[in-house]
Write a protein that holds these residues in place. Structure first.
Motif, mmCIF file in Angstrom:
data_model
loop_
_atom_site.group_PDB
_atom_site.id
_atom_site.type_symbol
_atom_site.label_atom_id
_atom_site.label_comp_id
_atom_site.label_asym_id
_atom_site.label_seq_id
_atom_site.Cartn_x
_atom_site.Cartn_y
_atom_site.Cartn_z
ATOM 1 N N PHE A 157 0.834 -1.204 0.000
ATOM 2 C CA PHE A 157 0.000 0.000 0.000
ATOM 3 C C PHE A 157 0.870 1.256 0.000
ATOM 4 C CE2 PHE A 157 -4.494 -1.261 1.603
ATOM 5 C CZ PHE A 157 -4.520 -2.347 0.747
ATOM 6 N N ARG A 158 1.948 1.240 0.772
ATOM 7 C CA ARG A 158 2.847 2.405 0.799
ATOM 8 C C ARG A 158 3.531 2.610 -0.551
ATOM 9 N NH1 ARG A 158 3.885 0.622 6.387
ATOM 10 N NH2 ARG A 158 2.920 2.210 7.721
ATOM 11 N N HIS A 159 3.893 1.518 -1.198
ATOM 12 C CA HIS A 159 4.510 1.609 -2.520
ATOM 13 C C HIS A 159 3.528 2.229 -3.523
ATOM 14 C CE1 HIS A 159 6.939 0.598 -6.008
ATOM 15 N NE2 HIS A 159 5.854 0.066 -6.543
ATOM 16 N N ILE A 160 2.299 1.760 -3.501
ATOM 17 C CA ILE A 160 1.290 2.328 -4.402
ATOM 18 C C ILE A 160 1.064 3.798 -4.064
ATOM 19 C CG2 ILE A 160 -1.152 2.239 -5.066
ATOM 20 C CD1 ILE A 160 -0.938 -0.857 -4.760
ATOM 21 N N SER A 161 1.021 4.117 -2.784
ATOM 22 C CA SER A 161 0.843 5.506 -2.367
ATOM 23 C C SER A 161 1.976 6.382 -2.892
ATOM 24 C CB SER A 161 0.776 5.591 -0.839
ATOM 25 O OG SER A 161 0.660 6.927 -0.412
ATOM 26 N N ALA A 162 3.207 5.900 -2.763
ATOM 27 C CA ALA A 162 4.367 6.675 -3.211
ATOM 28 C C ALA A 162 4.357 6.889 -4.725
ATOM 29 C CB ALA A 162 5.658 5.986 -2.787
ATOM 30 N N SER A 163 3.817 5.927 -5.448
ATOM 31 C CA SER A 163 3.804 6.052 -6.909
ATOM 32 C C SER A 163 2.593 6.833 -7.431
ATOM 33 C CB SER A 163 3.857 4.670 -7.564
ATOM 34 O OG SER A 163 2.646 3.980 -7.369
ATOM 35 N N THR A 164 1.682 7.201 -6.531
ATOM 36 C CA THR A 164 0.477 7.929 -6.949
ATOM 37 C C THR A 164 0.265 9.182 -6.090
ATOM 38 O OG1 THR A 164 -0.939 6.605 -5.501
ATOM 39 C CG2 THR A 164 -0.671 5.837 -7.787
ATOM 40 N N THR A 165 1.342 9.792 -5.650
ATOM 41 C CA THR A 165 1.261 10.960 -4.774
ATOM 42 C C THR A 165 0.313 12.016 -5.344
ATOM 43 O OG1 THR A 165 3.505 10.558 -3.989
ATOM 44 C CG2 THR A 165 2.624 12.779 -3.654
ATOM 45 N N GLY A 166 -0.650 12.422 -4.514
ATOM 46 C CA GLY A 166 -1.577 13.475 -4.913
ATOM 47 C C GLY A 166 -2.645 13.062 -5.901
ATOM 48 N N ASP A 167 -2.727 11.791 -6.242
ATOM 49 C CA ASP A 167 -3.636 11.314 -7.287
ATOM 50 C C ASP A 167 -4.529 10.200 -6.735
ATOM 51 O OD1 ASP A 167 -4.863 10.377 -9.602
ATOM 52 O OD2 ASP A 167 -2.994 10.119 -10.725
ATOM 53 N N ALA A 168 -5.629 10.583 -6.123
ATOM 54 C CA ALA A 168 -6.535 9.593 -5.516
ATOM 55 C C ALA A 168 -7.097 8.606 -6.538
ATOM 56 C CB ALA A 168 -7.649 10.294 -4.750
ATOM 57 N N PRO A 169 -7.591 9.046 -7.704
ATOM 58 C CA PRO A 169 -8.133 8.061 -8.653
ATOM 59 C C PRO A 169 -7.110 7.006 -9.080
ATOM 60 C CG PRO A 169 -8.886 10.254 -9.242
ATOM 61 C CD PRO A 169 -7.845 10.421 -8.171
ATOM 62 N N ASN A 170 -5.893 7.421 -9.348
ATOM 63 C CA ASN A 170 -4.858 6.460 -9.732
ATOM 64 C C ASN A 170 -4.525 5.531 -8.562
ATOM 65 O OD1 ASN A 170 -3.006 5.184 -11.411
ATOM 66 N ND2 ASN A 170 -1.404 6.702 -11.039
ATOM 67 N N PHE A 171 -4.508 6.069 -7.356
ATOM 68 C CA PHE A 171 -4.290 5.259 -6.150
ATOM 69 C C PHE A 171 -5.370 4.177 -6.057
ATOM 70 C CE2 PHE A 171 -5.110 4.683 -1.518
ATOM 71 C CZ PHE A 171 -3.885 4.150 -1.145
ATOM 72 N N PHE A 172 -6.638 4.571 -6.187
ATOM 73 C CA PHE A 172 -7.731 3.600 -6.126
ATOM 74 C C PHE A 172 -7.573 2.543 -7.214
ATOM 75 C CE2 PHE A 172 -10.493 7.287 -4.422
ATOM 76 C CZ PHE A 172 -10.243 6.954 -3.108
ATOM 77 N N THR A 226 -5.965 0.911 7.046
ATOM 78 C CA THR A 226 -6.884 2.040 6.886
ATOM 79 C C THR A 226 -6.136 3.352 7.084
ATOM 80 O OG1 THR A 226 -8.727 0.668 7.647
ATOM 81 C CG2 THR A 226 -9.063 3.050 7.714
ATOM 82 N N GLY A 227 -5.213 3.373 8.038
ATOM 83 C CA GLY A 227 -4.410 4.574 8.286
ATOM 84 C C GLY A 227 -3.519 4.946 7.113
ATOM 85 N N ILE A 228 -2.927 3.953 6.470
ATOM 86 C CA ILE A 228 -2.077 4.213 5.298
ATOM 87 C C ILE A 228 -2.914 4.845 4.184
ATOM 88 C CG2 ILE A 228 -0.731 3.119 3.445
ATOM 89 C CD1 ILE A 228 0.111 1.001 5.609
ATOM 90 N N ILE A 229 -4.093 4.299 3.973
ATOM 91 C CA ILE A 229 -4.974 4.830 2.923
ATOM 92 C C ILE A 229 -5.424 6.243 3.273
ATOM 93 C CG2 ILE A 229 -7.212 4.531 1.772
ATOM 94 C CD1 ILE A 229 -6.755 1.432 2.285
ATOM 95 N N ALA A 230 -5.839 6.464 4.517
ATOM 96 C CA ALA A 230 -6.301 7.796 4.940
ATOM 97 C C ALA A 230 -5.182 8.824 4.786
ATOM 98 C CB ALA A 230 -6.797 7.750 6.385
ATOM 99 N N GLU A 231 -3.963 8.440 5.142
ATOM 100 C CA GLU A 231 -2.822 9.352 4.989
ATOM 101 C C GLU A 231 -2.633 9.739 3.524
ATOM 102 O OE1 GLU A 231 2.024 9.203 5.515
ATOM 103 O OE2 GLU A 231 0.786 7.944 6.817
ATOM 104 N N HIS A 232 -2.728 8.760 2.642
ATOM 105 C CA HIS A 232 -2.585 9.056 1.212
ATOM 106 C C HIS A 232 -3.688 10.021 0.761
ATOM 107 C CE1 HIS A 232 -1.484 8.541 -2.979
ATOM 108 N NE2 HIS A 232 -2.785 8.538 -3.216
ATOM 109 N N LEU A 233 -4.905 9.762 1.185
ATOM 110 C CA LEU A 233 -6.032 10.597 0.756
ATOM 111 C C LEU A 233 -5.923 12.020 1.312
ATOM 112 C CD1 LEU A 233 -8.951 8.002 0.927
ATOM 113 C CD2 LEU A 233 -7.601 8.732 -1.065
ATOM 114 N N ARG A 234 -5.404 12.167 2.524
ATOM 115 C CA ARG A 234 -5.160 13.525 3.045
ATOM 116 C C ARG A 234 -4.148 14.241 2.161
ATOM 117 N NH1 ARG A 234 -5.482 10.685 7.893
ATOM 118 N NH2 ARG A 234 -3.211 10.617 8.093
#
Length: 189
Positions: A70-85, A133-141
């Protein structure tokens, strides 16, 4: 010089696979020992408390791997919620396809058997859901979601993932992940 083996790692990998396919209660120690190829004495050397300790360590490794993914996906989609999803759902769909739709979520499988589990396993599973859930919420913030919206969207995403795994296993198809990605991306949950 002490001899090094991979018996411990094989036992954990085997337990994860079996717990994800058939659940905790249906998986016996003899099956884990046999399928992992671990000698019984070696197994009890590594896991003196038996199946419960093995389950604890399996949960810990599973969670570490999920959190890293999840952190890897978050790092590769910084600021981009649709791409993260999209990437989260695509990664889980790919894993389901690779397992021929046999693998459920380790935590979900264990939760469904909570009456069997001891307090430590229950605590570990609950902490795992909180961490993911916390990792996802952090990305979405980081994508501009307000804190409350990020938290509720993260909880919805985790619930959707868990339900989708079940549906994908039953249907033996990844279509549910595509549908969820579409909904999450269009509505920006």
């Amino acid at each position: 010089m002490a001899r090094k083996t991979d018996a411990r790692a094989r036992a954990i990998a085997t337990a994860e696979r079996l717990f994800r396919i058939q659940g905790y209660a249906a998986t016996g120690l003899s099956q884990i020992i046999e399928e992992s190829g671990s000698p019984k004495g070696s197994f009890y050397f590594h896991f003196p408390r038996g199946k419960t300790q093995l389950a604890e360590e399996t949960i810990d490794l599973y969670l570490a791997n999920r959190a890293a993914a999840f952190r890897h996906i978050s790092a590769s989609t910084t600021g981009d919620a649709p791409n993260f999803f999209n990437q989260i759902f695509a990664a889980i769909a790919a894993e389901m396809i690779a397992s021929d739709f046999q693998y459920g979520c380790l935590m979900q499988n264990l939760v469904s058997e909570m009456s069997v589990l001891d307090a430590e396993l229950t605590k570990r599973v609950a902490s795992g859901f909180v961490e993911l859930t916390g990792i996802i919420a952090e990305h979405l913030r980081g994508c501009g979601f307000a804190p409350a919206r990020a938290s509720s969207s993260a909880a919805a995403l985790v619930a959707a993932i868990e339900g989708a795994r079940t549906i994908a296993r039953v249907e033996r198809a990844p279509a549910i992940f595509e549908a969820l990605a579409d909904i999450f991306c269009q509505r920006g949950l």
